[in-house]
Design a protein around this motif. Sequence first.
Motif, PDB file in Angstrom:
ATOM      1  N   LEU A 107     -11.614 -13.693 -14.747  1.00  0.00           N
ATOM      2  CA  LEU A 107     -10.637 -14.162 -13.753  1.00  0.00           C
ATOM      3  C   LEU A 107     -10.823 -13.433 -12.423  1.00  0.00           C
ATOM      4  O   LEU A 107     -10.763 -14.047 -11.349  1.00  0.00           O
ATOM      5  CB  LEU A 107      -9.207 -13.967 -14.264  1.00  0.00           C
ATOM      6  N   PHE A 108     -11.070 -12.139 -12.500  1.00  0.00           N
ATOM      7  CA  PHE A 108     -11.277 -11.353 -11.293  1.00  0.00           C
ATOM      8  C   PHE A 108     -12.502 -11.844 -10.525  1.00  0.00           C
ATOM      9  O   PHE A 108     -12.434 -12.086  -9.320  1.00  0.00           O
ATOM     10  CB  PHE A 108     -11.433  -9.868 -11.651  1.00  0.00           C
ATOM     11  N   LEU A 109     -13.610 -11.993 -11.221  1.00  0.00           N
ATOM     12  CA  LEU A 109     -14.842 -12.430 -10.555  1.00  0.00           C
ATOM     13  C   LEU A 109     -14.675 -13.811  -9.932  1.00  0.00           C
ATOM     14  O   LEU A 109     -15.076 -14.035  -8.791  1.00  0.00           O
ATOM     15  CB  LEU A 109     -16.014 -12.454 -11.543  1.00  0.00           C
ATOM     16  N   ARG A 110     -14.083 -14.731 -10.664  1.00  0.00           N
ATOM     17  CA  ARG A 110     -13.981 -16.115 -10.190  1.00  0.00           C
ATOM     18  C   ARG A 110     -12.926 -16.295  -9.103  1.00  0.00           C
ATOM     19  O   ARG A 110     -13.190 -16.950  -8.092  1.00  0.00           O
ATOM     20  CB  ARG A 110     -13.679 -17.041 -11.377  1.00  0.00           C
ATOM     21  N   TYR A 111     -11.736 -15.745  -9.291  1.00  0.00           N
ATOM     22  CA  TYR A 111     -10.628 -16.077  -8.395  1.00  0.00           C
ATOM     23  C   TYR A 111     -10.297 -15.004  -7.364  1.00  0.00           C
ATOM     24  O   TYR A 111      -9.719 -15.326  -6.333  1.00  0.00           O
ATOM     25  CB  TYR A 111      -9.386 -16.435  -9.213  1.00  0.00           C
ATOM     26  N   VAL A 112     -10.643 -13.777  -7.613  1.00  0.00           N
ATOM     27  CA  VAL A 112     -10.392 -12.740  -6.614  1.00  0.00           C
ATOM     28  C   VAL A 112     -11.623 -12.577  -5.729  1.00  0.00           C
ATOM     29  O   VAL A 112     -11.535 -12.637  -4.511  1.00  0.00           O
ATOM     30  CB  VAL A 112     -10.003 -11.392  -7.272  1.00  0.00           C
ATOM     31  N   ASN A 113     -12.783 -12.400  -6.343  1.00  0.00           N
ATOM     32  CA  ASN A 113     -14.013 -12.232  -5.559  1.00  0.00           C
ATOM     33  C   ASN A 113     -14.697 -13.553  -5.251  1.00  0.00           C
ATOM     34  O   ASN A 113     -15.704 -13.576  -4.564  1.00  0.00           O
ATOM     35  CB  ASN A 113     -14.983 -11.294  -6.275  1.00  0.00           C
ATOM     36  N   GLU A 114     -14.177 -14.650  -5.783  1.00  0.00           N
ATOM     37  CA  GLU A 114     -14.667 -16.002  -5.492  1.00  0.00           C
ATOM     38  C   GLU A 114     -16.165 -16.145  -5.738  1.00  0.00           C
ATOM     39  O   GLU A 114     -16.899 -16.705  -4.937  1.00  0.00           O
ATOM     40  CB  GLU A 114     -14.308 -16.399  -4.063  1.00  0.00           C
ATOM     41  N   ILE A 115     -16.615 -15.640  -6.877  1.00  0.00           N
ATOM     42  CA  ILE A 115     -18.011 -15.736  -7.268  1.00  0.00           C
ATOM     43  C   ILE A 115     -18.242 -17.090  -7.940  1.00  0.00           C
ATOM     44  O   ILE A 115     -17.392 -17.559  -8.711  1.00  0.00           O
ATOM     45  CB  ILE A 115     -18.385 -14.587  -8.245  1.00  0.00           C
ATOM     46  N   SER A 116     -19.368 -17.707  -7.672  1.00  0.00           N
ATOM     47  CA  SER A 116     -19.674 -19.008  -8.279  1.00  0.00           C
ATOM     48  C   SER A 116     -19.840 -18.853  -9.782  1.00  0.00           C
ATOM     49  O   SER A 116     -20.211 -17.787 -10.282  1.00  0.00           O
ATOM     50  CB  SER A 116     -20.954 -19.592  -7.670  1.00  0.00           C
ATOM     51  N   VAL A 117     -19.608 -19.939 -10.491  1.00  0.00           N
ATOM     52  CA  VAL A 117     -19.739 -19.915 -11.942  1.00  0.00           C
ATOM     53  C   VAL A 117     -21.188 -19.606 -12.331  1.00  0.00           C
ATOM     54  O   VAL A 117     -21.441 -18.867 -13.277  1.00  0.00           O
ATOM     55  CB  VAL A 117     -19.259 -21.242 -12.563  1.00  0.00           C
ATOM     56  N   ALA A 118     -22.136 -20.139 -11.577  1.00  0.00           N
ATOM     57  CA  ALA A 118     -23.553 -19.872 -11.863  1.00  0.00           C
ATOM     58  C   ALA A 118     -23.858 -18.377 -11.763  1.00  0.00           C
ATOM     59  O   ALA A 118     -24.559 -17.819 -12.615  1.00  0.00           O
ATOM     60  CB  ALA A 118     -24.442 -20.659 -10.910  1.00  0.00           C
ATOM     61  N   SER A 119     -23.323 -17.711 -10.749  1.00  0.00           N
ATOM     62  CA  SER A 119     -23.537 -16.270 -10.602  1.00  0.00           C
ATOM     63  C   SER A 119     -22.831 -15.484 -11.696  1.00  0.00           C
ATOM     64  O   SER A 119     -23.359 -14.489 -12.187  1.00  0.00           O
ATOM     65  CB  SER A 119     -23.053 -15.797  -9.228  1.00  0.00           C
ATOM     66  N   ILE A 120     -21.646 -15.930 -12.082  1.00  0.00           N
ATOM     67  CA  ILE A 120     -20.930 -15.270 -13.173  1.00  0.00           C
ATOM     68  C   ILE A 120     -21.741 -15.383 -14.463  1.00  0.00           C
ATOM     69  O   ILE A 120     -21.862 -14.417 -15.210  1.00  0.00           O
ATOM     70  CB  ILE A 120     -19.509 -15.853 -13.356  1.00  0.00           C
ATOM     71  N   CYS A 121     -22.313 -16.553 -14.708  1.00  0.00           N
ATOM     72  CA  CYS A 121     -23.136 -16.751 -15.906  1.00  0.00           C
ATOM     73  C   CYS A 121     -24.266 -15.738 -15.962  1.00  0.00           C
ATOM     74  O   CYS A 121     -24.521 -15.128 -17.003  1.00  0.00           O
ATOM     75  CB  CYS A 121     -23.720 -18.163 -15.923  1.00  0.00           C
ATOM     76  N   LYS A 122     -24.943 -15.559 -14.845  1.00  0.00           N
ATOM     77  CA  LYS A 122     -26.061 -14.613 -14.803  1.00  0.00           C
ATOM     78  C   LYS A 122     -25.570 -13.174 -14.946  1.00  0.00           C
ATOM     79  O   LYS A 122     -26.229 -12.355 -15.578  1.00  0.00           O
ATOM     80  CB  LYS A 122     -26.824 -14.762 -13.491  1.00  0.00           C
ATOM     81  N   THR A 123     -24.417 -12.883 -14.380  1.00  0.00           N
ATOM     82  CA  THR A 123     -23.881 -11.522 -14.414  1.00  0.00           C
ATOM     83  C   THR A 123     -23.434 -11.115 -15.808  1.00  0.00           C
ATOM     84  O   THR A 123     -23.727 -10.016 -16.257  1.00  0.00           O
ATOM     85  CB  THR A 123     -22.694 -11.389 -13.432  1.00  0.00           C
ATOM     86  N   VAL A 124     -22.711 -11.996 -16.492  1.00  0.00           N
ATOM     87  CA  VAL A 124     -22.158 -11.639 -17.801  1.00  0.00           C
ATOM     88  C   VAL A 124     -23.011 -12.127 -18.968  1.00  0.00           C
ATOM     89  O   VAL A 124     -22.713 -11.823 -20.124  1.00  0.00           O
ATOM     90  CB  VAL A 124     -20.693 -12.132 -17.960  1.00  0.00           C
TER      91      VAL A 124
END
Length: 153
Positions: A107-124
């Motif tokens: 939730l933090f990555l997506r809605y606070v830092n506004e990271i794209s889902v594609a970047s979140i996928c690679k990160t986690v």
Amino acid sequence: MDIAEQYDKIYRYCYFKLRDVQLAQDITQETFLRFYRQDMTLDNGKELPYLYTIAKNLCVDEFRRKPFDSIEDIEEKADFDKSDEWINNLAVRSAMEKLPLDEQELLFLRYVNEISVASICKTVGMSRFSVYRRLSKALKKLKEELKKEGFPE
């Protein structure tokens, strides 16, 4: 990629993980130092997940090096600033704390830092479907908790 904007977002991420202003600043600085040592270009689309991976690993290393005794220790060390005003709201903070840490992080990555889902996928290291499913589940839980606190839907 705007470095100043990403620096602030990486700092917020580190602060979210560590709850210590000085440590978050140090880890953020170390993240960017390590990033620049790799001589990566800033336009290939892989730099954002790489930054978050470095930051995440440094935060984990810090926890391993200097573990906290309890949540109260973390809260005592926390010095919330205006960029973290959203968490100062007691109801939201309380609802967020009831979620598992991995859901809080998504939730933090997506809605606070506004990271794209594609970047979140690679990160986690999850599939797009998995990230969407877990985000949806986490949002549903957060809404349920807020509803219990008296917030309307």
